[in-house]
Design a protein around this motif. Structure first.
Motif, PDB file in Angstrom:
ATOM      1  N   LYS A 147      12.275   1.153  -0.437  1.00  0.00           N
ATOM      2  CA  LYS A 147      13.338   0.084  -0.135  1.00  0.00           C
ATOM      3  C   LYS A 147      13.944   1.143   0.882  1.00  0.00           C
ATOM      4  O   LYS A 147      14.143   0.728   2.157  1.00  0.00           O
ATOM      5  N   GLN A 148      14.638   2.673   0.147  1.00  0.00           N
ATOM      6  CA  GLN A 148      14.191   3.603   1.254  1.00  0.00           C
ATOM      7  C   GLN A 148      13.915   4.104   1.994  1.00  0.00           C
ATOM      8  O   GLN A 148      14.639   4.277   2.964  1.00  0.00           O
ATOM      9  N   TYR A 201      13.618  15.894  -2.994  1.00  0.00           N
ATOM     10  CA  TYR A 201      12.688  14.511  -3.645  1.00  0.00           C
ATOM     11  C   TYR A 201      14.227  13.537  -3.847  1.00  0.00           C
ATOM     12  O   TYR A 201      14.605  12.842  -4.378  1.00  0.00           O
ATOM     13  N   ASP A 202      14.373  13.815  -2.309  1.00  0.00           N
ATOM     14  CA  ASP A 202      15.441  12.467  -2.047  1.00  0.00           C
ATOM     15  C   ASP A 202      15.204  11.455  -1.808  1.00  0.00           C
ATOM     16  O   ASP A 202      14.154  11.835  -1.857  1.00  0.00           O
ATOM     17  N   PRO A 203      15.798  10.161  -2.571  1.00  0.00           N
ATOM     18  CA  PRO A 203      15.208   8.967  -2.917  1.00  0.00           C
ATOM     19  C   PRO A 203      14.638   8.414  -1.430  1.00  0.00           C
ATOM     20  O   PRO A 203      13.732   8.019  -1.579  1.00  0.00           O
ATOM     21  N   LYS A 204      15.144   8.519  -0.470  1.00  0.00           N
ATOM     22  CA  LYS A 204      15.068   8.016   0.641  1.00  0.00           C
ATOM     23  C   LYS A 204      13.063   8.308   1.219  1.00  0.00           C
ATOM     24  O   LYS A 204      12.968   7.537   2.395  1.00  0.00           O
ATOM     25  N   TYR A 205      12.789   8.971   0.873  1.00  0.00           N
ATOM     26  CA  TYR A 205      11.010   9.740   0.987  1.00  0.00           C
ATOM     27  C   TYR A 205      10.577   8.829  -0.070  1.00  0.00           C
ATOM     28  O   TYR A 205       9.262   8.746  -0.184  1.00  0.00           O
ATOM     29  N   ARG A 244       0.831  -1.246  -0.261  1.00  0.00           N
ATOM     30  CA  ARG A 244      -0.183   0.022   0.278  1.00  0.00           C
ATOM     31  C   ARG A 244       1.374   0.973  -0.293  1.00  0.00           C
ATOM     32  O   ARG A 244       0.573   1.823  -0.635  1.00  0.00           O
ATOM     33  N   ILE A 245       1.667   1.318   1.193  1.00  0.00           N
ATOM     34  CA  ILE A 245       2.752   2.754   1.149  1.00  0.00           C
ATOM     35  C   ILE A 245       3.655   2.854  -0.011  1.00  0.00           C
ATOM     36  O   ILE A 245       4.295   4.230  -0.672  1.00  0.00           O
ATOM     37  N   GLU A 246       3.737   1.708  -1.045  1.00  0.00           N
ATOM     38  CA  GLU A 246       4.950   1.364  -2.221  1.00  0.00           C
ATOM     39  C   GLU A 246       3.882   2.203  -2.854  1.00  0.00           C
ATOM     40  O   GLU A 246       4.307   2.989  -4.306  1.00  0.00           O
TER      41      GLU A 246
END
Length: 242
Positions: free
Chosen positions: A199-200, A191-195, A151-153
């Protein structure tokens, strides 16, 4: 019922005075709407709304918002639902179900939630523990990671695909985006991929909760146990009978 606020603050890793202050729902803030950050992070959006409702003593509304955040795998909100069930805040008191919720919150072995789960387990009777085992599978099927991570993905990817740089204006400005329970990030990190990468994003949450610094808690006088009595340790998951 304001005595529960320090407990919620501890679960969220916030100072008690911060949780007690009335705050504007970030989703109603023009900067937040323009940035669209919380639109793509329903776990944080609903947790924020739950905290706002709780601060207004709208407990029934608060627990429903926390349940919505829990639906997207927010472990902090799952723990808060457990706390409110344990104490009967905004919902009929049900300490058995509180244990099951806290067990789901502790699924990733975050220390604070594991410790609370263990405390609940030790406070219940053997029949209550068995009831928790019987109830666990149904709750895990809806709120466990296996159900919530897809869901969050989907939410992260859907919102990220809609965004453009203009949504946060100049990325060199000093816009601060509030992240409930985590502090804030500046616009240049939007836009940092960790957000946005699933997986990040999970790793970002793991790093926060696994390394959460403990505050100081004042407790009562020590109680002497008879003989070598020790609390019985809980199973890793109530839903997996031994």
């Amino acid at each position: 019922m304001t005595w529960l606020l320090p407990s919620l603050a501890l679960l969220l890793g916030l100072p008690a005075h911060a949780a007690a202050q009335a705050r504007t729902d970030p989703s109603s803030d023009d900067t937040m709407l323009a940035a669209g950050f919380l639109d793509g992070h329903p776990d944080l959006l609903y947790r924020s709304q739950g905290l706002e409702a709780y601060g207004k003593r709208e407990f029934s509304e608060a627990i429903e918002r926390f349940r919505k955040a829990a639906h997207f795998g927010d472990k902090a909100s799952q723990a808060i639902v457990g706390e409110m069930l344990w104490s009967g805040i905004g919902v009929e008191r049900d300490q058995v179900m509180a244990l099951v919720w806290m067990d789901v919150a502790a699924e990733r072995e975050y220390p604070r939630f594991v410790d609370t789960r263990n405390r609940y387990w030790n406070a219940l009777t053997p029949p209550e523990r068995q009831r928790a085992r019987n109830l666990a599978d149904n709750l895990y099927s809806e709120y466990g990671d296996a159900a919530t991570e897809p869901r969050i993905e989907r939410a992260l990817r859907r919102e990220r695909a809609k965004m453009s740089g203009s949504r946060v204006g100049s990325l060199s400005n000093n816009v601060q985006i509030i992240i409930p329970g985590h502090g804030s990030i500046d616009g240049s990190k939007f836009y940092d991929p960790k957000y946005w990468d699933p997986k990040q994003y999970r790793a970002w949450h793991d790093d926060f909760w696994e390394n959460l610094r403990e505050g100081t808690v004042v407790v009562g006088e020590a109680e002497k146990l008879d003989g070598d009595a020790r609390p019985e340790p809980p199973p890793k998951k109530p839903g997996k009978p031994r």
